[in-house]
Design an enzyme around this catalytic site. Sequence first.
Site, mmCIF file in Angstrom:
data_model
loop_
_atom_site.group_PDB
_atom_site.id
_atom_site.type_symbol
_atom_site.label_atom_id
_atom_site.label_comp_id
_atom_site.label_asym_id
_atom_site.label_seq_id
_atom_site.Cartn_x
_atom_site.Cartn_y
_atom_site.Cartn_z
ATOM 1 N N ASP A 32 -2.212 8.769 14.898
ATOM 2 C CA ASP A 32 -2.797 8.476 13.579
ATOM 3 C C ASP A 32 -3.674 7.225 13.649
ATOM 4 O O ASP A 32 -3.538 6.319 12.828
ATOM 5 C CB ASP A 32 -1.681 8.302 12.545
ATOM 6 C CG ASP A 32 -2.182 8.503 11.119
ATOM 7 O OD1 ASP A 32 -3.239 9.147 10.944
ATOM 8 O OD2 ASP A 32 -1.531 8.028 10.176
ATOM 9 N N LYS A 73 8.417 -0.295 5.533
ATOM 10 C CA LYS A 73 7.840 1.004 5.174
ATOM 11 C C LYS A 73 8.937 2.022 4.932
ATOM 12 O O LYS A 73 9.812 2.237 5.775
ATOM 13 C CB LYS A 73 6.910 1.503 6.276
ATOM 14 C CG LYS A 73 6.257 2.836 5.939
ATOM 15 C CD LYS A 73 5.166 3.206 6.925
ATOM 16 C CE LYS A 73 4.438 4.452 6.478
ATOM 17 N NZ LYS A 73 3.324 4.813 7.371
ATOM 18 N N GLY A 90 0.825 -1.202 0.000
ATOM 19 C CA GLY A 90 0.000 0.000 0.000
ATOM 20 C C GLY A 90 0.853 1.243 0.000
ATOM 21 O O GLY A 90 2.055 1.225 0.291
ATOM 22 N N ILE A 91 0.210 2.373 -0.357
ATOM 23 C CA ILE A 91 0.872 3.670 -0.386
ATOM 24 C C ILE A 91 0.020 4.637 0.406
ATOM 25 O O ILE A 91 -1.176 4.778 0.160
ATOM 26 C CB ILE A 91 1.050 4.189 -1.823
ATOM 27 C CG1 ILE A 91 1.915 3.225 -2.643
ATOM 28 C CG2 ILE A 91 1.684 5.582 -1.830
ATOM 29 C CD1 ILE A 91 2.037 3.602 -4.096
ATOM 30 N N GLY A 136 0.006 8.587 2.885
ATOM 31 C CA GLY A 136 0.555 9.930 2.864
ATOM 32 C C GLY A 136 1.965 10.019 3.423
ATOM 33 O O GLY A 136 2.664 10.990 3.186
#
Length: 642
Positions: free
Chosen positions: A469, A373, A351-352, A354
Amino acid sequence: MLLKISFWALLLKLALSATDEFTFNGFRDVNLSMDGLAGITSDGLLRLSNATMHANGHAFFPVPLRFKRSLADNVFSFSTTFVFAIFPEHPLLGTSGFTFVISPSKDFTQASENYFLGLFNRTNNGNASNHILAVEFDTWYSPEVKDIDNNHVGIDINSVISNKSHHAGFTSDDDGKFQNLILLSSQPMQVWIDYDGIDMQFNVTLAPLWTPKPKTALLSSTINLSSIILHHMYVGFSASVGTSYSYHYILGWSFKMNGINAPDLDLSSLPPLPQNLTSLEKHDKILSLWMPLAISLFVLINAVGVIIMVVRKKKFAEFHEDWELEFESNRFSYEQLYKATGGFNDKYLLGIGGFGSVYRGLLPASKVEVAVKKVSHESKQGVREFVAEIVSLGKLRHRNVVQLLGYCRRKGELILVYEYMPNGSLDNFLFNQGKPTLNWSMRFQIIKGVASGLQYLHEGWDQVVIHRDIKASNVLLDSDMNGRLGDFGLARLYEHGAAPQTTNVVGTLGFLAPELARACKVTTSSDVFAFGAFLLEVACGRRAIEPNKQEMEQVLVDWVFANWKKGMIHETRDPRLGEDYVLQELELVLKLGLFCSHPLPSARPSMRQVTQILNEVAPLPPLLPYQCHFSGIDSQLHNKPE
């Protein structure tokens, strides 16, 4: 007169207005909405297509931009510039092409490939209800859509048949002569698209890279866009391939609303294009002319060996400083992670987001699966403290917290290594229609698990860990579908009893506590606020903010609260649950989500209280309408609905 616009709706509008201008000199760590063949390469190129045939790719800026003050007004002036290159399978044979597109939706699942450019199909092509404006860069001659040739640029309105088109090229400022450009040349070219909202003048200009913007536009047309462009629209790119393939690359992109000069791209910072076969052949010929024929095979082999060693050293170069010696046991080598992820190959991309791209990896020696990551980190200031916190976070041990295994440092980049979660992130099961629906029992267990993990971070470890987050995409599912809180790239650590320090406000819109805009100090209470939005996400199967919905439904917490006032809170549940849920548990989660989302930090529960409420050790306090007056709730109502 009571204020009718909610606090969160205002926050959403402010966030959208803040994105009216952006510049991407490469796309590494850029958050785009992509589908189909689209992806971002390890070098930071936006790739709209690949070696797949008969398929489409789309990439959009993730939030819609405001193009009008109201539906009845004229369209604002806007401008964009981008650099592209097309690498064809066959040098003389194109296959459809790509477009810059302005659209009311990012969903093009019904679009056809080939000459429909991934935007339309036979049914909707030409419909005024499309509200699509595109500039096509077409490398295929299709008489059925009235193409002028196989190398042209066109302006498309609601149809793949161009309103106006021209052979690709530019007019030289020096002699005024038109010079052809071959779109399939594999050479980078720059495009400028400008719309003057007052004169309604639409211009498209094309030139080779490093050539200043020509004074004469390639295409110039007077177009009233007021009936085509809606109030909010998405901007991005679409590409399509047919019987042969082409790689469509975007190297950089900038956009500006309310202006006719988009920000200049830093051309020297754009990512490099892959070297095509033709340039390699030329390079080999040049080398052969200069390489002495009498050189011995032994010297040649040694020379190649030296080159390989230099390239290898540069390829796997890392940043090491003396202070890192104490963290050496927590550090992975870049070469180790490079091999584990197949060279950070796109096929291992999980996944990508922000803040970075995540890859699946298999450590060569131990054969342990990991998630790797890559996080951009240009500033030298604070790196030591950041690494120290990362290493400290690696000591966390809880069944509902993803373990951080270590880190690696490269120039301008930090790489974090986590234990791998085979079932991916929770948001895929909540928002991805292709995934099976989680039943209520599984959702409730995940909620209780994440609450337990967050309580451990706040109270159960040597230091206070503030995650910053919390959202469904950062809750990962292990092999037994247990929810585990992950992604600690934004986390902050404090000593128990210490006052939090001022920091930059980071996180995700819809999960940011309102006090952060004033004090810029993250606390355990701001984590609780985000957890409240997470609870509503899981129960409702909706994202915290959805700009495409009607105004009263855009902010999830406001919508749930409005339904609670009407005595219909259970109607906000995820419709995919059907009737398979426990009403008492569902209402508990929804009301607890509202309680955690209280605009006043002092009124929110602690995570210890939250876990007690979820486990029925403590009752849920009564929720009164006036408690959320900062969210636009009518503060004059004090009676709880029947």
